[in-house]
Design a protein around this motif. Structure first.
Motif, short mmCIF file in Angstrom:
data_model
loop_
_atom_site.label_atom_id
_atom_site.label_comp_id
_atom_site.label_asym_id
_atom_site.label_seq_id
_atom_site.Cartn_x
_atom_site.Cartn_y
_atom_site.Cartn_z
N ALA A 70 21.95 5.11 54.97
CA ALA A 70 22.93 5.98 54.29
C ALA A 70 23.82 6.60 55.35
O ALA A 70 23.43 6.70 56.51
CB ALA A 70 22.22 7.07 53.50
N THR A 72 26.70 9.91 56.20
CA THR A 72 27.25 11.20 55.80
C THR A 72 28.76 11.08 55.80
O THR A 72 29.34 10.54 56.75
CB THR A 72 26.82 12.28 56.81
OG1 THR A 72 25.40 12.42 56.75
CG2 THR A 72 27.48 13.62 56.49
N SER A 73 29.39 11.51 54.73
CA SER A 73 30.85 11.57 54.70
C SER A 73 31.26 13.03 54.51
O SER A 73 30.55 13.77 53.82
CB SER A 73 31.42 10.76 53.54
OG SER A 73 31.57 9.42 53.91
N LEU A 292 17.54 8.95 42.10
CA LEU A 292 17.94 8.42 43.40
C LEU A 292 16.78 7.86 44.23
O LEU A 292 16.99 7.00 45.07
CB LEU A 292 18.68 9.50 44.18
CG LEU A 292 20.08 9.80 43.64
CD1 LEU A 292 20.69 10.98 44.37
CD2 LEU A 292 20.98 8.57 43.77
N GLU A 310 21.34 -1.67 50.19
CA GLU A 310 21.21 -0.23 50.45
C GLU A 310 20.74 0.54 49.23
O GLU A 310 21.02 0.16 48.09
CB GLU A 310 22.55 0.35 50.91
CG GLU A 310 23.66 0.19 49.87
CD GLU A 310 24.80 1.21 50.04
OE1 GLU A 310 24.56 2.31 50.54
OE2 GLU A 310 25.92 0.88 49.63
N THR A 312 21.06 3.60 46.62
CA THR A 312 22.26 4.25 46.10
C THR A 312 22.43 5.66 46.68
O THR A 312 23.53 6.16 46.80
CB THR A 312 22.17 4.33 44.57
OG1 THR A 312 22.01 2.99 44.07
CG2 THR A 312 23.43 4.90 43.94
N GLY A 314 22.50 9.01 49.20
CA GLY A 314 23.18 9.28 50.46
C GLY A 314 22.22 9.76 51.53
O GLY A 314 21.01 9.47 51.48
N ALA A 316 21.25 12.80 52.35
CA ALA A 316 20.51 14.04 52.07
C ALA A 316 20.32 14.89 53.32
O ALA A 316 19.19 15.13 53.75
CB ALA A 316 19.16 13.72 51.40
N PRO A 317 21.38 15.37 53.93
CA PRO A 317 21.29 16.04 55.23
C PRO A 317 20.31 17.22 55.25
O PRO A 317 19.67 17.46 56.26
CB PRO A 317 22.72 16.54 55.50
CG PRO A 317 23.58 15.99 54.43
CD PRO A 317 22.74 15.33 53.40
N LYS A 318 20.15 17.87 54.10
CA LYS A 318 19.27 19.06 54.13
C LYS A 318 17.81 18.68 54.40
O LYS A 318 17.03 19.51 54.84
CB LYS A 318 19.42 19.89 52.85
CG LYS A 318 19.16 19.13 51.59
CD LYS A 318 19.44 19.98 50.33
CE LYS A 318 19.26 19.08 49.12
NZ LYS A 318 19.52 19.63 47.85
P1 NAI Z 1 22.41 12.41 48.39
O1 NAI Z 1 22.14 11.14 47.66
O2 NAI Z 1 22.27 12.37 49.83
O3 NAI Z 1 21.45 13.53 47.82
C1 NAI Z 1 21.54 14.03 46.50
C2 NAI Z 1 20.19 14.64 46.11
O4 NAI Z 1 19.28 13.61 45.82
C3 NAI Z 1 19.61 15.46 47.22
O5 NAI Z 1 19.43 16.75 46.74
C4 NAI Z 1 18.29 14.89 47.51
O6 NAI Z 1 17.34 15.84 47.23
C5 NAI Z 1 18.07 13.79 46.50
N1 NAI Z 1 17.67 12.54 47.15
C6 NAI Z 1 18.49 11.65 47.77
N2 NAI Z 1 17.79 10.63 48.23
C7 NAI Z 1 16.50 10.86 47.89
C8 NAI Z 1 15.29 10.14 48.09
N3 NAI Z 1 15.26 8.97 48.73
N4 NAI Z 1 14.16 10.68 47.63
C9 NAI Z 1 14.16 11.84 46.99
N5 NAI Z 1 15.26 12.56 46.76
C10 NAI Z 1 16.43 12.07 47.20
O7 NAI Z 1 23.88 12.86 47.95
P2 NAI Z 1 24.74 14.13 48.40
O8 NAI Z 1 23.86 15.29 48.70
O9 NAI Z 1 25.79 14.25 47.40
O10 NAI Z 1 25.46 13.66 49.74
C11 NAI Z 1 24.93 13.85 51.04
C12 NAI Z 1 25.74 13.01 52.00
O11 NAI Z 1 25.52 11.62 51.74
C13 NAI Z 1 27.24 13.24 51.88
O12 NAI Z 1 27.78 13.29 53.16
C14 NAI Z 1 27.73 12.02 51.12
O13 NAI Z 1 29.04 11.70 51.44
C15 NAI Z 1 26.77 10.97 51.58
N6 NAI Z 1 26.58 9.84 50.65
C16 NAI Z 1 26.45 8.61 51.22
C17 NAI Z 1 26.19 7.51 50.42
C18 NAI Z 1 25.98 6.20 51.10
O14 NAI Z 1 25.62 6.17 52.26
N7 NAI Z 1 26.16 5.09 50.42
C19 NAI Z 1 26.10 7.62 48.97
C20 NAI Z 1 26.17 8.98 48.48
C21 NAI Z 1 26.43 10.04 49.31
#
Ligand code: NAI
Ligand code: MG
Length: 398
Positions: A70, A72-73, A292, A310, A312, A314, A316-318
């Motif tokens: 994944a 970060t954007s 997710l 990949e 779907t 992202g 999840a930086p936190k």
């Molecule tokens: P995110 O998908 O990283 O996280 C959204 C929520 O889903 C988070 O609160 C996290 O708790 C949960 N989550 C994500 N993956 C998980 C996993 N494997 N297991 C359990 N919980 C999970 O999306 P968010 O927070 O909107 O974006 C974070 C960064 O990621 C941004 O910089 C965004 O641009 C980027 N991003 C990158 C993608 C990619 O690489 N294709 C797709 C979506 C977002």
């Protein structure tokens, strides 16, 4: 047979840990490959002003198949702030490396399967007749056109006079927007080509045929978007009549489909849509099968054989810097299974999917999302499995 080389693109945040754990699962399942890591993501934006360096493109050009974690954007201005001091104000503009990969390699076929695992506590349930609780089995394969449509980036704010004049040739534009000052107009176009539409439809029907799905649903909005959605449906109809008479062709509108997916998700098989509606509908269905932590995808150019697999989710930086990683690796492992399908390693793919199914059904090892906890560093103390423990559990079932 020669050992394959797989390009790994861990990217940012949790991308790295889910990818590492997935490779552990692949090896344990008997998949033999060499892995070479490609640079991609925020670190390379900061250091080099390029989140997708040419050397990474070359690597994928050479080896064709990649597992991607994944990235970060961040919005343009924020991105510019974080550039290394010596790169600031030198004209570097951030753009998403995953979108860059899609465009560079013409990865126009995006497949996102959503399939229920029995016993997953995150499965969608509904009330049926006599108030009985039902848990419909979802098994859909969503084909999303990945390079055109609303996401192709052909857009303007305050368009040039030439662009404005060109739009004025359209009667509806002239009538409804012709008197609006140019400065007050933003335009994002939705362009479909016959070639790309034909390719995504073909991929969808072929998938339905190969895996015995009884229907292909075109999920668009042809009653309103007459040109683009209309063209897609017309082409689908012709293709079905000519080559896939045994497969039913259904036509749904995206808005209605979003409602129906919670009423009768078990009725759908293969679904095909343009870029944006494909994105929306796949998130909708992913929500029914665990969200997710379970949503996987493949992006393929069938001509060149370049393919990127990949999750779907992202970066999840936190959660990225927790001492013990808490995120669910299943979405990434599932994406790797799609890679195995692509490489005709079906036996290993089935073995891994069966192992996941057993772990989920048994219910002893569950990551925090499966336990419906909100994510925090102490979920493991509270009984959730860590990322590594989930991978271990899958490996133990192999
Ligand atoms: P995110 O998908 O990283 O996280 C959204 C929520 O889903 C988070 O609160 C996290 O708790 C949960 N989550 C994500 N993956 C998980 C996993 N494997 N297991 C359990 N919980 C999970 O999306 P968010 O927070 O909107 O974006 C974070 C960064 O990621 C941004 O910089 C965004 O641009 C980027 N991003 C990158 C993608 C990619 O690489 N294709 C797709 C979506 C977002
Ligand atoms: Mg999305």
């Amino acid at each position: 047979m020669d050992k394959r080389t797989i390009v790994t693109l861990p990217g940012d945040g949790i991308g790295r840990v889910v990818l590492e754990e997935t490779i552990r699962v692949l090896s344990a399942a008997g998949f033999e490959a060499d892995y070479v890591e490609g640079d991609i993501g925020w670190e390379f934006w900061e250091k080099e002003g390029e989140p997708l360096p040419q050397r990474t493109i070359d690597l994928l050009e050479k080896h064709k198949v990649a597992l991607f974690g994944a990235i970060t954007s961040k919005p343009k201005d924020e991105a510019a702030e974080e550039l290394a001091p010596e790169l600031k104000d030198k004209g570097y503009v951030y753009s998403s490396p995953i979108v860059g990969l899609r465009q560079h390699f013409g990865l126009d076929i995006c497949l996102r399967p959503c399939k229920t695992y029995e016993g997953n506590p995150l499965n969608f349930i509904r009330r049926g007749a006599n108030d009985a609780i039902e848990e419909p089995k979802v098994d859909v394969a969503i084909f999303r056109q990945n390079t055109e449509g609303l996401y192709s980036g052909v857009e303007w704010s305050n368009p040039s006079q030439q662009v404005f004049d060109a739009f004025m040739l359209n009667k509806k534009f002239a009538k409804n927007f012709g008197n609006t000052p140019k400065e007050d107009i933003s335009i994002s176009t939705r362009i479909f080509t016959k070639r790309a539409t034909e390719r995504i439809l073909r991929a969808a029907f072929e998938h339905a045929k190969k895996y015995n799905y009884k229907s292909v649903t075109v999920c668009e909005k042809p009653n309103v978007l007459r040109e683009t959605s209309g063209m897609m449906y017309k082409m689908a109809k012709k293709m079905q009549e000519t080559d896939y008479a045994d497969i039913e062709l259904w036509n749904t509108n995206i808005d209605a489909q979003m409602m129906w997916l919670t009423k009768n998700p078990e009725n759908y098989g293969v679904i095909v849509a343009g870029n944006m509606f494909g994105d929306i509908i796949s998130d909708g269905f992913a929500g029914l099968i665990g969200g997710l932590g379970f949503a996987c995808s493949a992006q393929i150019n069938p001509d060149s054989g370049v393919a990127v697999f990949e999750p779907t989710h992202g970066s999840a930086p936190k959660y990225a810097d927790y001492p013990v990683s808490i995120v669910n690796p299943i979405a990434m492992v599932e994406s790797a299974c799609m890679m195995l399908d692509f490489l005709d390693e079906n036996t290993i793919a089935s073995k891994i999917r069966k192992a996941i199914a057993e772990v989920v059904k048994e219910g002893k090892v569950r990551t925090y999302d499966m336990m419906k906890m909100s994510g925090s560093a102490d979920v493991v103390e509270k009984g959730a499995a860590s990322t590594q423990e989930m991978a271990d559990a899958i490996i133990a079932k192999l």
